[in-house]
Design a protein around this motif. Sequence first.
Motif, PDB file in Angstrom:
ATOM      1  N   ASN A  18      39.872  23.833  18.780  1.00  0.00           N
ATOM      2  CA  ASN A  18      38.952  22.782  18.351  1.00  0.00           C
ATOM      3  C   ASN A  18      38.965  22.446  17.063  1.00  0.00           C
ATOM      4  N   MET A  19      39.008  23.725  16.154  1.00  0.00           N
ATOM      5  CA  MET A  19      39.326  23.504  14.770  1.00  0.00           C
ATOM      6  C   MET A  19      40.576  22.696  14.179  1.00  0.00           C
ATOM      7  N   VAL A  20      41.368  23.200  15.028  1.00  0.00           N
ATOM      8  CA  VAL A  20      42.865  22.346  14.379  1.00  0.00           C
ATOM      9  C   VAL A  20      42.650  21.062  14.755  1.00  0.00           C
ATOM     10  N   ALA A  21      42.140  20.644  15.902  1.00  0.00           N
ATOM     11  CA  ALA A  21      41.837  19.300  16.352  1.00  0.00           C
ATOM     12  C   ALA A  21      41.227  18.533  15.528  1.00  0.00           C
ATOM     13  N   PHE A  22      40.087  19.018  14.990  1.00  0.00           N
ATOM     14  CA  PHE A  22      39.227  18.366  14.014  1.00  0.00           C
ATOM     15  C   PHE A  22      39.893  18.196  12.606  1.00  0.00           C
ATOM     16  N   ALA A  23      40.251  19.286  12.095  1.00  0.00           N
ATOM     17  CA  ALA A  23      40.830  19.622  10.931  1.00  0.00           C
ATOM     18  C   ALA A  23      42.126  18.656  10.476  1.00  0.00           C
ATOM     19  N   MET A 285      45.195  19.313  -7.141  1.00  0.00           N
ATOM     20  CA  MET A 285      44.334  18.729  -5.876  1.00  0.00           C
ATOM     21  C   MET A 285      44.949  18.643  -4.481  1.00  0.00           C
ATOM     22  N   PHE A 286      46.322  18.528  -4.545  1.00  0.00           N
ATOM     23  CA  PHE A 286      47.013  18.491  -3.338  1.00  0.00           C
ATOM     24  C   PHE A 286      46.989  19.842  -2.346  1.00  0.00           C
ATOM     25  N   LEU A 287      46.932  20.908  -3.422  1.00  0.00           N
ATOM     26  CA  LEU A 287      46.981  22.455  -2.839  1.00  0.00           C
ATOM     27  C   LEU A 287      45.458  22.641  -2.219  1.00  0.00           C
ATOM     28  N   MET A 288      44.615  21.782  -2.452  1.00  0.00           N
ATOM     29  CA  MET A 288      43.180  22.163  -1.947  1.00  0.00           C
ATOM     30  C   MET A 288      43.020  21.294  -0.752  1.00  0.00           C
ATOM     31  N   VAL A 289      44.090  20.432  -0.446  1.00  0.00           N
ATOM     32  CA  VAL A 289      43.686  19.404   0.747  1.00  0.00           C
ATOM     33  C   VAL A 289      43.760  20.234   1.946  1.00  0.00           C
ATOM     34  N   PRO A 290      44.617  21.340   2.286  1.00  0.00           N
ATOM     35  CA  PRO A 290      44.390  22.048   3.760  1.00  0.00           C
ATOM     36  C   PRO A 290      43.331  22.953   3.720  1.00  0.00           C
ATOM     37  N   THR A 291      42.787  23.529   2.831  1.00  0.00           N
ATOM     38  CA  THR A 291      41.721  24.271   2.670  1.00  0.00           C
ATOM     39  C   THR A 291      40.364  23.592   2.776  1.00  0.00           C
ATOM     40  N   THR A 292      40.190  22.310   2.203  1.00  0.00           N
ATOM     41  CA  THR A 292      39.188  21.456   2.190  1.00  0.00           C
ATOM     42  C   THR A 292      38.980  21.025   3.850  1.00  0.00           C
ATOM     43  N   ALA A 293      40.223  20.590   4.582  1.00  0.00           N
ATOM     44  CA  ALA A 293      40.234  20.264   5.929  1.00  0.00           C
ATOM     45  C   ALA A 293      39.557  21.174   6.966  1.00  0.00           C
ATOM     46  N   ILE A 294      40.120  22.555   6.530  1.00  0.00           N
ATOM     47  CA  ILE A 294      39.620  23.492   7.473  1.00  0.00           C
ATOM     48  C   ILE A 294      38.222  23.973   7.192  1.00  0.00           C
ATOM     49  N   GLY A 295      37.993  23.757   5.682  1.00  0.00           N
ATOM     50  CA  GLY A 295      36.391  23.966   5.744  1.00  0.00           C
ATOM     51  C   GLY A 295      35.691  23.249   6.272  1.00  0.00           C
ATOM     52  N   GLN A 296      36.056  21.809   6.164  1.00  0.00           N
ATOM     53  CA  GLN A 296      34.994  21.003   7.149  1.00  0.00           C
ATOM     54  C   GLN A 296      35.059  21.142   8.470  1.00  0.00           C
ATOM     55  N   THR A 320      37.999  32.785  12.244  1.00  0.00           N
ATOM     56  CA  THR A 320      39.230  31.771  12.433  1.00  0.00           C
ATOM     57  C   THR A 320      39.671  30.662  11.012  1.00  0.00           C
ATOM     58  N   GLY A 321      38.589  30.240  10.779  1.00  0.00           N
ATOM     59  CA  GLY A 321      38.492  29.279   9.534  1.00  0.00           C
ATOM     60  C   GLY A 321      39.309  29.912   8.262  1.00  0.00           C
ATOM     61  N   ILE A 322      38.847  31.078   8.093  1.00  0.00           N
ATOM     62  CA  ILE A 322      39.185  32.120   6.925  1.00  0.00           C
ATOM     63  C   ILE A 322      40.604  32.448   7.111  1.00  0.00           C
ATOM     64  N   LEU A 323      41.180  32.880   8.449  1.00  0.00           N
ATOM     65  CA  LEU A 323      42.603  33.136   8.398  1.00  0.00           C
ATOM     66  C   LEU A 323      43.530  31.936   8.399  1.00  0.00           C
ATOM     67  N   LEU A 324      43.038  30.759   8.885  1.00  0.00           N
ATOM     68  CA  LEU A 324      43.630  29.436   8.705  1.00  0.00           C
ATOM     69  C   LEU A 324      44.051  29.153   7.378  1.00  0.00           C
ATOM     70  N   SER A 325      42.858  29.402   6.415  1.00  0.00           N
ATOM     71  CA  SER A 325      42.886  28.678   5.023  1.00  0.00           C
ATOM     72  C   SER A 325      43.650  29.632   4.400  1.00  0.00           C
ATOM     73  N   LEU A 326      43.828  30.933   4.427  1.00  0.00           N
ATOM     74  CA  LEU A 326      44.582  31.949   3.687  1.00  0.00           C
ATOM     75  C   LEU A 326      46.158  31.712   4.107  1.00  0.00           C
ATOM     76  N   GLY A 327      46.330  31.298   5.322  1.00  0.00           N
ATOM     77  CA  GLY A 327      47.849  31.081   5.700  1.00  0.00           C
ATOM     78  C   GLY A 327      48.385  29.797   5.080  1.00  0.00           C
ATOM     79  N   CYS A 328      47.470  28.830   5.117  1.00  0.00           N
ATOM     80  CA  CYS A 328      47.814  27.468   4.539  1.00  0.00           C
ATOM     81  C   CYS A 328      47.875  27.649   3.098  1.00  0.00           C
ATOM     82  N   MET A 329      47.066  28.186   2.293  1.00  0.00           N
ATOM     83  CA  MET A 329      47.213  28.324   0.767  1.00  0.00           C
ATOM     84  C   MET A 329      48.370  29.264   0.338  1.00  0.00           C
TER      85      MET A 329
END
Length: 361
Positions: A18-23, A285-296, A320-329
């Motif tokens: 669900n989170m990936v489909a939205f993010a 600002m590009f670095l923040m894009v994945p974590t912003t998407a996961i945050g939303q 789940t959101g925290i783990l996804l954010s850390l991996g992307c960053m």
Amino acid sequence: MASKDKSLDMTTGSIWRNMVAFAVPVFLGQLFQQLYNTADSIIVGNFSGKDALAAVASSGNLIFMMTGFFMGLSLGAGVVISRYFGAKDYKAMEAAVHTNIAFGAVCGVLMSVLGIFLAPQMLIIMNTPEDVLPLSTTYFRLYFLGAFFSLMYNTCMGILRAVGDSRRPLYFLVFSAVVNTVLDLLFVICFHMGVAGVAYATIIAQAASAVLVLYVLTKENASFGLRWSKLHIDGRTLKEILIIGLPASIQQGLTSFSNVFVQAYINDLGDLSASGWAAYNRIDMFLMVPTTAIGQASTTFVAQNWGAQQPERARKGVRTGILLSLGCMGVCAVGVILLARPLLSIISPSEAVISFGARFL
């Protein structure tokens, strides 16, 4: 009732799916938004010179400070709408949607007035170099001339994301990015309008996108659709929005306020340093894009499940959101460090600007 084909009910099914489909659509949309913001810097940096690049950069943190405060309120509205969506309380959700749009319009007018009148004083406080100050003031004032459209555009897209619809906001962002980039090229290269051309391109692109998303919400048959006759500010609903939104606004404002001081120190080092900082910020600002998407995605997921009385599922969504954010960053940080100079050379051909930018990165 809810629109089943476009919205996403996150109260059932796999959490990470669900989170990936939205993010993913949010990520792509944010990527396009950063691309067209970066297009401003690339075009003025290559065709209008380092002073024009520094002028756009000098306004950046001030713009983010003012828009960030109002966007925090929009985040509060999104949480309230998501919670009602999860609870299937469509009457309350309808009130929240119309209150959010009406309040957003008021905030948009206020933001435009403040930005236009406070521009010179705020730029001087930031130690904006004297040779850049006139250009920075022009860009700042013109940008906030269209701030109403920017806020309405983001407010309406926040409503769609609150009900799990992250696809249509992606389409609107792509449209806005294309219009902005085409107009940047036209105004700066063909008409030689410099920073004013970049600002006008942004205003037109955001105005067109705001009209488009308002039209789509007007045509929407679900409970989150816009009915102009019901547009008003409901006191109880606004209080709910402010309880959640004000802390987010203050957080955004304080973070941006500290960046304004950093910008002031950078400006004091001269226009080359300011230009290098501008180039660095575009990459950052590009670095923040994945974590912003996961945050939303996390925000919408948690709010929907909290509204559906599923607190344990909401907590799992946070983890789940925290783990996804850390991996992307981690992946993004390694990539941008290794490719710092090639990336910065896209924004500016100046070796001095690239050197400063690489040092900042």
